[in-house]
Design a protein around this motif. Structure first.
Motif, PDB file in Angstrom:
ATOM      1  N   MET A 121     -20.383  29.069 -11.995  1.00  0.00           N
ATOM      2  CA  MET A 121     -19.416  28.272 -11.247  1.00  0.00           C
ATOM      3  C   MET A 121     -18.958  27.104 -12.092  1.00  0.00           C
ATOM      4  N   TYR A 151      -5.997  34.903  -9.053  1.00  0.00           N
ATOM      5  CA  TYR A 151      -6.278  34.308  -7.743  1.00  0.00           C
ATOM      6  C   TYR A 151      -7.612  33.577  -7.823  1.00  0.00           C
ATOM      7  N   LYS A 198     -10.033  28.249  -3.024  1.00  0.00           N
ATOM      8  CA  LYS A 198     -10.146  26.811  -2.770  1.00  0.00           C
ATOM      9  C   LYS A 198     -10.987  26.063  -3.810  1.00  0.00           C
ATOM     10  N   SER A 199     -12.169  26.557  -4.110  1.00  0.00           N
ATOM     11  CA  SER A 199     -13.038  25.838  -5.052  1.00  0.00           C
ATOM     12  C   SER A 199     -12.737  26.258  -6.481  1.00  0.00           C
ATOM     13  N   ASN A 228     -13.496  35.064  -5.698  1.00  0.00           N
ATOM     14  CA  ASN A 228     -13.606  36.370  -6.370  1.00  0.00           C
ATOM     15  C   ASN A 228     -15.050  36.782  -6.528  1.00  0.00           C
ATOM     16  N   ILE A 229     -15.865  36.408  -5.575  1.00  0.00           N
ATOM     17  CA  ILE A 229     -17.271  36.766  -5.652  1.00  0.00           C
ATOM     18  C   ILE A 229     -17.409  38.164  -5.050  1.00  0.00           C
ATOM     19  N   ARG A 267     -28.644  35.821  -0.648  1.00  0.00           N
ATOM     20  CA  ARG A 267     -28.203  36.529   0.560  1.00  0.00           C
ATOM     21  C   ARG A 267     -28.827  37.927   0.542  1.00  0.00           C
ATOM     22  N   LEU A 269      -9.205  44.125   7.279  1.00  0.00           N
ATOM     23  CA  LEU A 269     -10.452  43.369   7.174  1.00  0.00           C
ATOM     24  C   LEU A 269     -11.528  43.907   8.117  1.00  0.00           C
ATOM     25  N   GLY A 280     -19.315  39.023   8.117  1.00  0.00           N
ATOM     26  CA  GLY A 280     -17.968  39.395   7.672  1.00  0.00           C
ATOM     27  C   GLY A 280     -17.173  38.184   7.221  1.00  0.00           C
ATOM     28  N   THR A 324     -18.411  35.477   5.983  1.00  0.00           N
ATOM     29  CA  THR A 324     -18.978  35.086   4.680  1.00  0.00           C
ATOM     30  C   THR A 324     -18.329  35.895   3.563  1.00  0.00           C
ATOM     31  N   ASP A 325     -18.180  37.210   3.778  1.00  0.00           N
ATOM     32  CA  ASP A 325     -17.501  38.050   2.790  1.00  0.00           C
ATOM     33  C   ASP A 325     -16.075  37.540   2.541  1.00  0.00           C
ATOM     34  N   ASN A 333     -16.218  34.471   0.462  1.00  0.00           N
ATOM     35  CA  ASN A 333     -16.566  34.794  -0.927  1.00  0.00           C
ATOM     36  C   ASN A 333     -15.389  35.415  -1.674  1.00  0.00           C
ATOM     37  N   ILE A 334     -14.631  36.252  -0.984  1.00  0.00           N
ATOM     38  CA  ILE A 334     -13.542  36.960  -1.650  1.00  0.00           C
ATOM     39  C   ILE A 334     -12.316  36.061  -1.834  1.00  0.00           C
ATOM     40  N   PHE A 335     -11.946  35.348  -0.778  1.00  0.00           N
ATOM     41  CA  PHE A 335     -10.664  34.626  -0.798  1.00  0.00           C
ATOM     42  C   PHE A 335     -10.777  33.106  -0.923  1.00  0.00           C
ATOM     43  N   GLU A 336     -11.896  32.533  -0.487  1.00  0.00           N
ATOM     44  CA  GLU A 336     -11.965  31.073  -0.369  1.00  0.00           C
ATOM     45  C   GLU A 336     -10.658  30.504   0.172  1.00  0.00           C
ATOM     46  N   PRO A 337     -10.264  30.906   1.368  1.00  0.00           N
ATOM     47  CA  PRO A 337      -9.034  30.334   1.926  1.00  0.00           C
ATOM     48  C   PRO A 337      -9.296  28.896   2.372  1.00  0.00           C
ATOM     49  N   TYR A 364     -21.444  32.103  -1.243  1.00  0.00           N
ATOM     50  CA  TYR A 364     -21.938  32.058  -2.624  1.00  0.00           C
ATOM     51  C   TYR A 364     -21.717  30.714  -3.313  1.00  0.00           C
ATOM     52  N   CYS A 365     -20.529  30.159  -3.150  1.00  0.00           N
ATOM     53  CA  CYS A 365     -20.185  28.946  -3.900  1.00  0.00           C
ATOM     54  C   CYS A 365     -20.500  27.661  -3.136  1.00  0.00           C
ATOM     55  N   ALA A 385     -16.754  25.727  -1.209  1.00  0.00           N
ATOM     56  CA  ALA A 385     -15.959  26.914  -0.880  1.00  0.00           C
ATOM     57  C   ALA A 385     -15.675  27.024   0.611  1.00  0.00           C
TER      58      ALA A 385
END
Lengths: 311, 311
Positions: free
Chosen positions: A70, A148, A151-152, A156-157, A174, B158, B243, B245-246, B249-253, B282-283, B287
């Motif tokens: 990170m 892409y 936010k942080s 892309n995890i 997790r 989703l 879900g 959390t996923d 992790n994927i988008f961090e909107p 994760y972050c 995040a």
């Protein structure tokens, strides 16, 4: 010209990259994480100096570094990297002070995705997702010709999507992450377990002969048709395909690029993955992306890092 | 002014929406899927006519329709909708011929996400994901102020991310989708099972008294502190949070908006979800998005549909 660096937990690679994004000089050495951050950064600088000496160094505009973990990109810091054993390490400014040119950092999986997108497998698409099946699972997402980041800046995890709720403990803490089932490490874990269960298998024999199982002897057993090894491969590919199906359902990219050591299996691995994804993807064939392997291998990270000034 | 239509499997709602995206007239009727597509489209047209009669209809510029299922947007067709029982039904052209103004169609979950993004909970963010916990799980993704659609135009599935590899059979045919564990229907299934196991529970009593369990009596039992009901709620929230959390992790909107009937539980549901996501993401806290509920309810779909000319 520009410099791209791929800083891995095992090896660091430094390349001079032309304005046409071709590597024109390259050197790599062991990272040796146990030496600590200062020493690693020092060796990285020496390596940069060595490749610069092979070209007209006045023509080098900037340095890009792909780091695991990170990052705080704007501050040029690695906030946390499990692979390197780093916590809050300043990197960009140290390198900048030595070479007096701009320095950019980015997550290594994102750099690999950028490299494949710019000159590799994804050079003709504008929306592409790269996954790297290695010790863990890395992911890089290109949407509409842009990386892409979320936010942080550390999204892309993809490796930490859920595969089994309350399943196997992942290195991230997790339970049940995709990485725990579909990384290269997961394949080795599954093969070891199978070798214990099937003492007569080729897998079990290789384990004894070579003192451990690895990608090489596991795939040797698979290609030799060893039943136990083939069962492991089938289960492993099913896990890989499950995660890719999710990625297709969520993003419907034009292309998914698979990188990492296992991707060397090429069509042998791609064919069953494509079949499983096609079967399970929600929107059917219209949604199917091209699923292919990385064509730049380890160079993707160097090239991607060298292009960070533009992404 | 413009018309927005939310065509659901149970109800269809039609609204006149002002240029400031406020609903100024609205009507809704039962869809009655068994009547077939022609009849439904006819009733929809009548409803449009009725709301148009409440305003100066010469000022209406276009019609937007949110439909469940997979669409061919450019052809104005519903390719397949399980909820409506439709297969390859032309809709835009039929409506256009009646009203002689442009007609747009889009997936209903995308319309709801657009509505919340334009004037609802997400009006101050530029990257937002809306999930709707109803009969299934719908999803809409806004990235950089644009609706994300993917290759076939039907991505954002989703609800069909994996929760348990080889788990419960989902309505889509895949095993183990998030929808099979975290939709409103999944909550009811879990509560029914628990009511059978715990005959002394309030849940079991409601099941007998009301002849079936539904969102209303399940949450009554939960709020009354019935142990069996609370256990179901805890497990259900854990699945919802997995879900989300996923998605983080994927988008961090910047924001995740939860819609659908269950979202009426507000903070009672949001608090445990936030805690679980915070724990597993994760972050870490950097995040974490704002996790909130829809503030437009069913109007989100109408408003979003009315804005399709711009998205």
């Amino acid at each position: 010209m520009k410099i791209g660096i791929d800083l891995g937990g095992t090896t660091m690679s430094v390349g001079v990259v032309s304005d046409k994004n071709e590597i024109i000089a390259k050197k790599e050495i062991e990272t040796i994480c146990s030496d600590g951050a200062d020493k690693i950064i020092e060796r990285m600088s020496q390596l940069v100096q060595q490749v610069m000496n092979q070209v007209d160094k006045t023509q080098i505009s900037h340095i890009g570094i792909g780091c695991p973990g990170m990052l705080d990109r704007s501050a040029g810091r690695v906030l946390y990297s499990n692979n390197l054993g780093w916590e809050n390490i300043e990197i960009s400014e140290k390198i900048r002070q030595i070479f007096k040119i701009p320095v950019y950092i980015e997550n290594d999986a994102n750099c690999a995705a950028l490299g494949e997108y710019i000159v590799g497998s994804g050079k003709d698409v504008n929306t592409m997702i790269m996954i790297t099946l290695g010790t863990g699972i890395g992911g890089g997402i290109i949407i509409d010709n842009k990386l892409y980041r979320g936010k942080s800046g550390n999204s892309n995890i993809l490796g930490h999507m859920l595969m089994v709720s309350d399943g196997l403990l992942c290195t991230c803490g997790r339970k049940g992450c995709w990485e725990a089932y579909a990384s290269g490490s997961a394949l080795i874990r599954m093969a070891n377990q199978k070798a214990e269960e099937c003492k007569e298998s080729e897998l079990s024999k290789y384990k004894e002969l070579d003192h451990s199982l690895n990608g090489k002897n596991i795939f040797l057993a698979i290609h030799n048709g060893d039943k136990a090894a083939c069962q492991v491969f089938e289960q492993y590919i099913a896990y890989v395909a499950e995660g890719i199906t999710d990625i297709v359902n969520i993003f419907e990219p034009q292309m998914i690029v698979i990188g990492g050591g296992i991707s060397q299996q090429g069509e042998f691995m791609l064919n069953p993955i494509r079949q499983l994804v096609e079967k399970n993807v929600y929107c059917g064939l219209d949604a199917m992306p091209i699923i292919t392997t990385s064509c730049l291998g380890n160079d993707a990270g160097i090239i991607g890092a060298s292009c960070l000034n533009e992404y």
